[in-house]
Design an enzyme around this catalytic site. Structure first.
Site, PDB file in Angstrom:
ATOM      1  CG  ASP A 113      37.019  20.330  39.203  1.00 21.45           C
ATOM      2  OD1 ASP A 113      36.953  20.486  40.559  1.00 21.45           O
ATOM      3  OD2 ASP A 113      35.867  20.329  38.786  1.00 21.45           O
ATOM      4  CD  GLU A 114      37.276  24.163  43.884  1.00 22.23           C
ATOM      5  OE1 GLU A 114      36.287  24.434  43.044  1.00 22.23           O
ATOM      6  OE2 GLU A 114      37.144  23.931  45.204  1.00 22.23           O
TER       7      GLU A 114
END
Lengths: 367, 397
Positions: B105-106
């Protein structure tokens, strides 16, 4: 127990048997060395249950007995004592007093009856072999045993005896090392697989004079009897790879080359190759020379080696380390390299005779 | 030239993904959590409404329910989150090709020199946030700084949907007062070691003597000292599957295990997933590693080298052996994991004797597992599995 002996003798024997002692063991007593009087000599034993080494030394035995002392600590203590007479006294609670000139050290030992005894080897006919031959055979092959446990049998070396012929073979899947020798006395045919780690230690203990030692093989163990020192190793059970089947007889390209010249060129190329991921060197054979190149993030290298080339030109790549491992142990001035294709084994043999055979498998390059 | 680095951090990613397909969750406290019937039921990702009640990641379920009785719990669907993650990365790569995915998620973006295309870096960040929100319905926070480390620090400052610029001149105010444990790259163990030498805040770390740190922490100590001072020259490295270092799965068991047979079953089920992943990416690994977390949370990893493989059968054989070698019936197990690492490189291939020899068994096994993969692809995961995994009630995971 009480005895006196010379510091340097004691240290030498401790360092010999210590080769079988693991630095760390789940059983503390296995980190120790057994010291025992046997009539008027002293016996020292080290073992890791796979390999055991026992060695006798002269000592002035004042009172009989036995004790186990932590190996690393003992060798450090004895190493640092002056070269003079040492007096060792063991008290009832296994405290061991070591006195030498003005020094007094007391170490806590273990009771000797908890120490495992080395296996008895049945009285089979021993193989008689010169120390020098055995030492060379080990040195020239054992680097090729497998280090990973994917095929445990390959972590051992195959020792094969057929009458007077003796052969040692190691292979790890990517290369094969084979060394032949002759025995003075013929022996009945046998095959035994000895752990590579054990052979490395045997190699360290053998000094290369021309004396003969004996090797006795039983179902589960092998004994190297060097006289005062006896080395007993577990053998590996199972079938070894049929190595004869993987050594090709034919070739399409044959090269004769000076070992030293090739060795120093590949050694230089390795400096660059080892910075890369696969330690890769590329060989190009044509016009009576070998061009060796290697590229990595750190730089490039180009080497030309003159040689005698017979047959087809060829491009092939290898892991430089596998090549160097082999070149380091070949003592012949010249050698012969046979190739078939860029993705099949390279076979290395002496120009004369058949003392050794090496097989190196190339690296396939997807250009 | 000073760089312009962005860190895009998806907010409450798992539950945000769920909300895109279950709009009724919006505005209500909700979280993705393990199966509530089992102990493995911990909160994996609470949304911001739930966080208002004090619900946190890794919190056990009954505790979360106590804090927030109305919380809606959704079981995890990692396949779905991975798909969503790929969509996010797709959007990011429209802005610059220099995208380094750091986790599901990043990701970091290097937008140096993109001003002519998108205006200022701040405007770029606003466009990215808007694009992800409108295209995918997912919220994110973005940090902007001159390097990767500071961008990461900045992104954590304003959540959700925040854009934060952090300059080196603001460190004394914004970074240095924080406890060292909050610093990216400092885990629990490192924090403990630092505390022992009197380093409690990132500022104290920045002011420490590098020699002292490298003495306690090795090379990493010097690195941390640099980071704490806001220095991080590491480049944003776009990477793909090639950069994959390992493939692994682990699971917290529904109850502590003391039975080797059951533990082996768990390992087999995990290996099944690892193997099919490895085959999908055509990654043959040479090292098998297992992770065991005991009931006292003590964790060990053990590894073993084998011939390069991506076959479930081989990975399992090595994993089961490692498990057996390290088995201690007196130590109940809470978590088990298995991973394959040390991948063969693709371009160069060291040939082995066994490539030529008649190991047709290996070829057969490869065909068999490829067939299993195909069946699963077409008809679903659970259509075919090892018979030993069929008995439902005994499976502790």
């Amino acid at each position: 127990m009480k005895f006196t002996c010379m510091q340097n003798n004691f240290l030498e024997v401790i360092l010999t048997v210590q080769k079988a002692v693991s630095a760390r063991s789940s059983t503390p007593i296995l980190e120790g060395i057994l010291i025992e009087t046997e009539k008027d000599v002293l016996k020292l034993v080290g073992t890791n249950l796979e390999l055991g080494i026992q060695s006798y030394m002269e000592a002035n035995i004042i009172q009989e007995g036995s004790v186990v002392l932590p190996s690393r600590l003992l060798s450090e203590v004895i190493r640092k004592l002056p070269d003079a007479e040492i007096e060792v006294t063991v008290s009832d609670n296994n405290a061991v007093k070591i006195a030498c000139l003005n020094s007094n050290v007391t170490l806590q030992g273990f009771p000797a009856d908890e120490y495992p005894s080395l296996p008895e080897i049945s009285e089979n006919q021993p193989i008689e072999i010169s120390k020098m031959l055995l030492s060379n055979m080990i040195r020239e092959t054992v680097f090729a045993v497998a280090v990973d446990e994917a095929r445990p049998i390959l972590t051992g070396a195959l020792l094969e005896v057929e009458e007077k012929n003796v052969t040692m073979v190691c292979l790890d899947g990517y290369r094969l090392a084979l060394r032949r020798g002759m025995l003075e006395v013929p022996h009945e045919d046998l095959r035994v697989i000895i752990p590579g780690k054990s052979l490395v230690e045997v190699g360290k203990i053998l000094d290369d004079d021309d004396q003969t030692i004996s090797i006795t093989v039983s179902d589960r163990h092998v004994l190297f009897d060097l006289g005062l020192t006896r080395i007993i190793s577990r053998v590996l059970e199972g079938e070894y790879i049929n190595y004869k089947q993987i050594i090709p007889e034919d070739y399409k390209t044959r090269v004769k080359v000076d070992t030293k010249i090739l060795s120093s060129s590949i050694d230089r190329a390795s400096l660059i190759a080892r910075e890369g991921k696969n330690n890769l060197i590329k060989l190009s054979l044509q016009d009576q020379k070998m061009v060796i190149t290697s590229n990595s993030e750190t730089g490039q290298v180009y080497e030309e080696v003159p040689l005698l080339l017979e047959g087809k030109d060829l491009e092939i790549a290898f892991n430089a380390r596998y090549f160097m491992d082999m070149l380091k142990v070949i003592e012949d001035q010249e050698m012969c390299l046979d190739f078939t294709t860029g993705i099949s084994p390279c076979v290395v043999r002496p120009i004369k005779g058949s003392n050794f055979t090496y097989l190196l498998l190339p690296v396939r390059i997807f250009a | 030239m000073e760089r312009a680095i962005l860190l895009v951090d998806m907010n409450a990613f798992f539950i945000s993904c769920e909300t895109t397909r279950r709009p009724e969750l919006a505005g209500r406290p909700a979280a993705v959590a393990g199966d509530p019937k089992h102990r493995s039921g911990i909160i994996l990702a609470p949304n911001y409404e739930a966080r208002k009640y004090g619900v946190k990641t890794t919190m056990v379920l009954h505790q979360a329910r106590k804090l927030c009785p109305d919380i809606v719990l959704v079981p995890p669907d990692h396949g779905f989150y991975e798909r969503k993650s790929r969509e996010v990365m797709q959007v990011l790569s429209q802005f610059t090709p220099v995208v380094e995915q750091n986790s599901i998620d990043e990701a970091w973006l290097d937008a140096t020199g993109c001003e002519a295309l998108f205006g200022s870096t701040l405007e770029l960040a606003q466009r990215i946030m808007k694009e992800i929100q409108s295209k995918l319905g997912l919220p994110c926070s973005i940090g902007i700084a001159e390097n990767k480390f500071l961008a990461k620090v900045a992104a954590d400052m304003k959540k959700p949907m925040g854009i934060t610029m952090l300059g080196r001149e603001e460190l004394d105010e914004k970074l240095w007062p924080l406890p060292v444990g909050r610093m990216y790259g400092v885990g629990k163990q490192t924090a403990l070691k630092l505390n022992r030498i009197g380093v409690f805040t990132i500022g104290q770390l920045a002011a420490s003597k590098p020699e002292l740190l490298s003495d306690k922490l090795g090379k990493w100590g010097n690195e941390l000292h640099r980071l704490a001072n806001g220095i991080d020259p590491s480049p944003v490295l776009p990477h793909a599957i090639d950069e994959m270092k390992s493939i692994g799965r682990s699971t917290t068991l529904s109850h502590d295990l003391t039975d080797l047979m059951l533990a082996k079953k768990v390992i087999l089920a995990l290996t099944d997933e690892v193997g099919s992943s490895a085959r999908k990416y055509k990654k043959r690994g040479r090292t098998i590693q297992i992770t065991i977390k005991y009931s006292d949370f003590k964790t060990i990893t053990r590894q073993k080298k084998i011939a390069a493989t991506f076959l479930t059968k081989d990975i399992y054989a090595a994993g089961a052996e490692l498990l057996k070698e390290n088995w201690n019936p007196k130590q109940p197990i809470r978590l088990l994991g298995i991973a394959i690492t040390n991948f063969e490189s693709d371009e160069q291939d060291q040939i082995s004797f066994f490539d030529f020899s008649t190991e047709s068994g290996q070829k057969k096994e490869e065909k068999l597992e490829a067939a299993v993969d195909q069946i699963r692809e077409k008809h679903g995961l659970s259509m075919i599995k090892p018979a030993i995994l069929l008995s439902q009630e005994k499976n502790p995971y």
